[in-house]
Scaffold this motif. Sequence first.
Motif, short mmCIF file in Angstrom:
data_model
loop_
_atom_site.label_atom_id
_atom_site.label_comp_id
_atom_site.label_asym_id
_atom_site.label_seq_id
_atom_site.Cartn_x
_atom_site.Cartn_y
_atom_site.Cartn_z
N GLY A 289 25.30 -24.41 25.07
CA GLY A 289 25.49 -23.54 23.92
C GLY A 289 24.30 -23.62 22.99
N THR A 290 24.42 -22.97 21.84
CA THR A 290 23.35 -22.96 20.86
C THR A 290 23.75 -23.80 19.66
N TYR A 291 22.85 -24.66 19.22
CA TYR A 291 23.10 -25.56 18.10
C TYR A 291 21.94 -25.44 17.11
N GLU A 292 22.26 -25.25 15.83
CA GLU A 292 21.24 -25.05 14.81
C GLU A 292 21.38 -26.08 13.69
N ASN A 293 20.28 -26.74 13.39
CA ASN A 293 20.23 -27.72 12.29
C ASN A 293 21.43 -28.65 12.32
N ILE A 294 21.57 -29.39 13.41
CA ILE A 294 22.77 -30.22 13.60
C ILE A 294 22.49 -31.68 13.23
N ARG A 295 23.58 -32.34 12.87
CA ARG A 295 23.56 -33.78 12.61
C ARG A 295 24.44 -34.47 13.65
N VAL A 308 21.38 -26.07 27.04
CA VAL A 308 21.60 -25.98 25.60
C VAL A 308 20.38 -25.36 24.93
N VAL A 309 20.64 -24.69 23.82
CA VAL A 309 19.58 -24.13 22.98
C VAL A 309 19.66 -24.84 21.63
N LEU A 310 18.55 -25.45 21.22
CA LEU A 310 18.50 -26.19 19.96
C LEU A 310 17.51 -25.51 19.03
N LYS A 311 17.93 -25.19 17.82
CA LYS A 311 17.06 -24.55 16.85
C LYS A 311 17.06 -25.34 15.54
N GLY A 312 15.90 -25.40 14.91
CA GLY A 312 15.78 -26.13 13.66
C GLY A 312 15.69 -27.63 13.91
N VAL A 313 16.38 -28.42 13.09
CA VAL A 313 16.31 -29.88 13.16
C VAL A 313 17.54 -30.43 13.86
#
Length: 465
Positions: A289-295, A308-313
């Motif tokens: 899936g896509t995850y954006e600015n995750i902690r 997976v798609v990772l965007k930001g931090v």
Amino acid sequence: MRHFAYTRNRRLKNRGIAIVAALIFVALFSTLSVAMLSMSGSNLRIADNHHKSNLARSSAESGLEFVRYWMNGISMSGYLDVNTRYNTVLTNLQSNLENCDIDCRINDDGSFSVGGLYSPIGLNESADKSFYAVIDSLGSAGIRARVAGRAGEFERTIQANFTYGVRESTVFDYGVATKGPLSLQGNILLDGVNISVESDVYIESEFEDGALEITGNSQIAGDVKIVNPDAYVTLQGGKAGIGGETGQAAIDNHVELGVPATDFPYPNTGYFEQYVDGSTITSSTLSGGTYENIRIPANTNPTFNGNVVLKGVVFIEYPNQVTFSGNADITGIIIGDGDLNDHSGTSTIDFQGNVSSTSVTNLPVEQYGNLTTETGTFLMAPGFSVSMGGSFDTLNGCIAANGIEFYGNAGGIIGGSVINYSPTPMTLSGNSDLYFNRSGITDVPAGFMPEIVIHYNPASYGEIH
């Protein structure tokens, strides 16, 4: 008879004149002698005064060299606010000098004294040559040192300024920089995209003399610099080489031992926390899936299955074990917020599949804001051991962690340096061909705080009358 008497009287008269003339000359020469003696004594006193004055100036210059020596030994993280640098310098100076039983103190007005008016620092056993120094702040412009030198009753004072600067030689000057040994096993190639020096290697290996091992068909296209003067390099295999050569010639011509240690910059992971405004990962197993600015909170230990798609931090708290079992498409920066002094390898980030990486400059500014300007860093994870087992086209930035491994078919272009903060060995095995592209990189990568040092400004030197 008259003629004889006349002649005799004339001779007596001439003899009297000669005596008078002799007395005059004796008096004249005596006067000249006294005058010359007096002049010589004055010249000696003048020469002695000049000599002592020069000794006082020399004592002041010796004191300035003393200050320069101790200033040169001070460094601090660029993470410090500029307004706290001066106090940090004074604290370090006081600690270092007191450890050597050198008289010093922080004064009530904020200045710093080495020695004092009535307790100068002696420069010889008789203490007839001495100095004392006063150091004060010039604000963000730097530091001023005033040094008074003494020789007997003479005193002369000089002053000079020091400025804050960044240590010029850093690990970012190398393709690979590791505090521990480096091992290349199998069919490994380290090379530059543009020129071979982009793949130069820096190794400290302070605790192990076996600093570099290259086996099989592995090669380093650039040169190798090793801090440990007692280190040795092992080449096993007919094609194992450095700098385009094999065998002893590769070691003799492309390996330098005992080089000065260079700067490993401080990784300021907390700086990126400002950008984490997305979701918090709570599950230990996640599908693609896509995850954006995750902690990722501590001890979550998640595995990202599938693509997976990772965007930001991606902000990973410590301790943690994060696994990407499938392919990862990353447009952003991965941060492991760990302990820089933890070399245990218990916290990990493992990329088992292929990685596709794109610069943060490709993120939409209206959504990601200033993050789009934080370039030069792909992965910063102090306290984490990082491993990569899949291939990649280009990783847009440097990789820094406490333990780094490339295995399997991992390989591709790295747009920066690979930095290992751990004294444990860094291993590259399998078919990992790494090509370094450091062309045009002049700025320190995002999040890394360069080491601040103190530079002497010779143009500011002058005497205070």
